[in-house]
Design an enzyme around this catalytic site. Structure first.
Site, PDB file in Angstrom:
ATOM      1  N   GLY A  10      29.542   7.583  35.199  1.00 40.45           N
ATOM      2  CA  GLY A  10      30.806   7.385  35.915  1.00 40.45           C
ATOM      3  C   GLY A  10      31.982   7.525  34.968  1.00 40.45           C
ATOM      4  O   GLY A  10      32.947   6.770  35.030  1.00 40.45           O
ATOM      5  N   SER A  12      34.175   9.938  34.679  1.00 43.27           N
ATOM      6  CA  SER A  12      35.217  10.929  35.029  1.00 43.27           C
ATOM      7  C   SER A  12      36.563  10.295  35.339  1.00 43.27           C
ATOM      8  O   SER A  12      37.545  10.991  35.568  1.00 43.27           O
ATOM      9  CB  SER A  12      34.752  11.767  36.227  1.00 43.27           C
ATOM     10  N   GLY A  13      36.638   8.971  35.356  1.00 45.74           N
ATOM     11  CA  GLY A  13      37.922   8.329  35.647  1.00 45.74           C
ATOM     12  C   GLY A  13      37.825   6.838  35.414  1.00 45.74           C
ATOM     13  O   GLY A  13      36.779   6.329  34.981  1.00 45.74           O
ATOM     14  N   VAL A  58      27.052  16.799  35.344  1.00 45.39           N
ATOM     15  CA  VAL A  58      27.156  16.371  36.740  1.00 45.39           C
ATOM     16  C   VAL A  58      25.847  15.690  37.129  1.00 45.39           C
ATOM     17  O   VAL A  58      24.770  16.254  36.938  1.00 45.39           O
ATOM     18  CB  VAL A  58      27.428  17.578  37.672  1.00 45.39           C
ATOM     19  N   ASN A  87      28.201   2.467  33.679  1.00 49.47           N
ATOM     20  CA  ASN A  87      29.497   2.141  34.288  1.00 49.47           C
ATOM     21  C   ASN A  87      29.608   2.561  35.752  1.00 49.47           C
ATOM     22  O   ASN A  87      30.363   1.956  36.511  1.00 49.47           O
ATOM     23  CB  ASN A  87      30.596   2.828  33.467  1.00 49.47           C
ATOM     24  N   SER A 143      30.691  -7.358  37.252  1.00 49.61           N
ATOM     25  CA  SER A 143      31.992  -7.665  37.855  1.00 49.61           C
ATOM     26  C   SER A 143      32.107  -9.168  37.951  1.00 49.61           C
ATOM     27  O   SER A 143      31.085  -9.871  38.041  1.00 49.61           O
ATOM     28  CB  SER A 143      32.090  -7.056  39.250  1.00 49.61           C
ATOM     29  N   TYR A 156      28.100  -6.191  47.150  1.00 47.90           N
ATOM     30  CA  TYR A 156      28.626  -5.775  45.841  1.00 47.90           C
ATOM     31  C   TYR A 156      28.410  -6.910  44.827  1.00 47.90           C
ATOM     32  O   TYR A 156      27.871  -6.696  43.737  1.00 47.90           O
ATOM     33  CB  TYR A 156      30.109  -5.426  45.979  1.00 47.90           C
ATOM     34  N   ALA A 158      26.349  -9.382  44.925  1.00 44.22           N
ATOM     35  CA  ALA A 158      24.918  -9.630  44.669  1.00 44.22           C
ATOM     36  C   ALA A 158      24.364  -8.590  43.688  1.00 44.22           C
ATOM     37  O   ALA A 158      23.586  -8.925  42.787  1.00 44.22           O
ATOM     38  CB  ALA A 158      24.139  -9.602  45.981  1.00 44.22           C
ATOM     39  N   LYS A 160      26.039  -7.089  41.411  1.00 38.82           N
ATOM     40  CA  LYS A 160      26.617  -7.348  40.087  1.00 38.82           C
ATOM     41  C   LYS A 160      26.004  -8.604  39.451  1.00 38.82           C
ATOM     42  O   LYS A 160      25.846  -8.671  38.233  1.00 38.82           O
ATOM     43  CB  LYS A 160      28.139  -7.452  40.186  1.00 38.82           C
TER      44      LYS A 160
HETATM   45  P1  NAD Z   1      36.136   4.125  39.851  1.00 37.90           P
HETATM   46  O1  NAD Z   1      35.900   4.220  41.312  1.00 37.90           O
HETATM   47  O2  NAD Z   1      37.372   4.667  39.253  1.00 37.90           O
HETATM   48  O3  NAD Z   1      34.914   4.683  39.035  1.00 37.90           O
HETATM   49  C1  NAD Z   1      33.592   4.562  39.473  1.00 37.90           C
HETATM   50  C2  NAD Z   1      32.795   5.627  38.818  1.00 37.90           C
HETATM   51  O4  NAD Z   1      31.459   5.551  39.295  1.00 37.90           O
HETATM   52  C3  NAD Z   1      33.332   7.019  39.143  1.00 37.90           C
HETATM   53  O5  NAD Z   1      33.373   7.794  37.974  1.00 37.90           O
HETATM   54  C4  NAD Z   1      32.319   7.558  40.127  1.00 37.90           C
HETATM   55  O6  NAD Z   1      32.166   8.944  40.039  1.00 37.90           O
HETATM   56  C5  NAD Z   1      31.051   6.848  39.648  1.00 37.90           C
HETATM   57  N1  NAD Z   1      30.048   6.852  40.705  1.00 37.90           N
HETATM   58  C6  NAD Z   1      30.056   6.203  41.897  1.00 37.90           C
HETATM   59  N2  NAD Z   1      28.980   6.549  42.614  1.00 37.90           N
HETATM   60  C7  NAD Z   1      28.269   7.433  41.852  1.00 37.90           C
HETATM   61  C8  NAD Z   1      27.080   8.162  42.037  1.00 37.90           C
HETATM   62  N3  NAD Z   1      26.360   8.078  43.170  1.00 37.90           N
HETATM   63  N4  NAD Z   1      26.668   8.976  41.050  1.00 37.90           N
HETATM   64  C9  NAD Z   1      27.368   9.090  39.921  1.00 37.90           C
HETATM   65  N5  NAD Z   1      28.507   8.445  39.675  1.00 37.90           N
HETATM   66  C10 NAD Z   1      28.952   7.618  40.647  1.00 37.90           C
HETATM   67  O7  NAD Z   1      36.007   2.581  39.542  1.00 37.90           O
HETATM   68  P2  NAD Z   1      36.169   1.732  38.218  1.00 37.90           P
HETATM   69  O8  NAD Z   1      37.045   0.629  38.573  1.00 37.90           O
HETATM   70  O9  NAD Z   1      36.468   2.569  37.028  1.00 37.90           O
HETATM   71  O10 NAD Z   1      34.683   1.129  38.114  1.00 37.90           O
HETATM   72  C11 NAD Z   1      33.817   1.305  37.018  1.00 37.90           C
HETATM   73  C12 NAD Z   1      32.804   0.177  37.001  1.00 37.90           C
HETATM   74  O11 NAD Z   1      33.469  -1.066  36.796  1.00 37.90           O
HETATM   75  C13 NAD Z   1      32.024   0.013  38.312  1.00 37.90           C
HETATM   76  O12 NAD Z   1      30.692  -0.327  38.018  1.00 37.90           O
HETATM   77  C14 NAD Z   1      32.717  -1.151  38.987  1.00 37.90           C
HETATM   78  O13 NAD Z   1      31.863  -1.814  39.882  1.00 37.90           O
HETATM   79  C15 NAD Z   1      33.086  -1.982  37.793  1.00 37.90           C
HETATM   80  N6  NAD Z   1      34.189  -2.914  38.029  1.00 37.90           N
HETATM   81  C16 NAD Z   1      35.399  -2.470  38.447  1.00 37.90           C
HETATM   82  C17 NAD Z   1      36.408  -3.392  38.675  1.00 37.90           C
HETATM   83  C18 NAD Z   1      37.764  -2.995  39.139  1.00 37.90           C
HETATM   84  O14 NAD Z   1      38.526  -3.897  39.545  1.00 37.90           O
HETATM   85  N7  NAD Z   1      38.157  -1.741  39.119  1.00 37.90           N
HETATM   86  C19 NAD Z   1      36.176  -4.751  38.447  1.00 37.90           C
HETATM   87  C20 NAD Z   1      34.920  -5.151  38.027  1.00 37.90           C
HETATM   88  C21 NAD Z   1      33.939  -4.222  37.797  1.00 37.90           C
END
Ligand code: NAD
Length: 245
Positions: A10, A12-13, A58, A87, A143, A156, A158, A160
């Protein structure tokens, strides 16, 4: 062969890209993976433009084969793995009466099963790195939802909570092999994932993806004698109105 290498799912962003950038800036050759090719290639380009070593793969992590191939491709490209960042994650909010089996399955597949498969596949490489320098690292993105169990995010949360449990078990199994394992449990971070709530909690009141990257640097900096099984990162003042997020 690279001197140090990392794999970020994950990547890419959001948080994943911030961690990948930080690791690459610290000298790691980095593999980033994501589902959407265009977004992934753009992210890889943004790193390569700064002369950072990056490969983009990819991979939809809901497929076990894709995760197995991702780790194999990382090995072919860089020859070693010192830091695995699980991630990729997905959160689907719904009341308990509205839980749909397909949303349950998707969250379990991305947030938990993919992380387990990636860890299993990466361990031989991480053990080699751990034997070499005593400081290989697995970072699992959990999380604060896995700690606080907020409403509307029961599945979600559960998944985490399970990530935190799996991380602690893994730490106990592999700690002696020079591999540290940490579940990072952040509250709201300003990324695409939290767009749904940014009307109520403005992004400037949220953590930054770079805060989580900073935490990864910290995890890498502490000595091999310091285990950090769980790292909770909360927003100041987050209370019951935001379910502790
Ligand atoms: P985001 O949506 O920007 O990034 C999520 C990433 O997961 C993306 O790159 C997406 O392509 C990838 N992803 C999702 N489904 C996928 C799949 N089937 N195959 C491959 N890649 C997949 O979100 P983020 O906030 O950067 O989240 C990153 C991590 O941090 C996640 O695990 C999220 O649960 C966790 N998190 C985020 C927050 C928040 O507030 N943003 C808080 C706690 C934990």
């Amino acid at each position: 062969m690279a001197k140090r290498a990392a794999l970020v799912t994950g990547g890419s962003g959001g948080i994943g890209l911030a961690i990948a950038r930080r690791l690459a800036e610290s000298g790691y050759a980095v593999t980033i993976s994501g589902r959407r090719e265009e977004k992934l290639l753009k992210a890889a380009e943004s790193l390569a433009d700064d002369d950072l070593k990056v490969e983009a793969v990819v991979a939809d992590v809901t497929s076990e084969e894709a995760v197995v191939e991702l780790v194999a491709e990382h090995k072919r490209q860089w020859g070693r793995l010192d830091c695995l960042v699980n991630n990729a994650g997905i959160g689907i909010g719904q009341p308990v009466e509205g839980i749909r089996a397909k949303h349950f399955d998707l969250q379990v597949a991305v947030n938990l099963r993919a992380l387990v498969v990636a860890t299993r596949e990466a361990l031989p490489l991480l053990k080699t790195a751990g034997a070499e320098h005593g400081k290989a690292l697995i970072v699992n993105l959990a999380s604060i939802a896995g700690v606080q169990s907020p409403p509307w995010l029961s599945i979600y949360g559960a998944t985490k909570a399970a990530v935190i449990g799996f991380s602690k078990s893994t730490q106990k199994e592999v700690g002696e092999a020079g591999i540290a394992v940490t579940a990072i449990a952040p509250g709201f971070v300003a990324t695409e994932m939290t767009e749904f709530v940014q009307g109520e909690i403005p992004p400037e009141k949220m953590m930054r993806p770079e805060d989580i990257a900073e935490a990864v640097s910290f995890l890498l900096a502490v000595s091999p004698n310091c285990a950090i099984p769980e790292l909770v990162m909360a927003r100041p003042g987050s209370g019951p109105d935001s379910g502790g997020m």
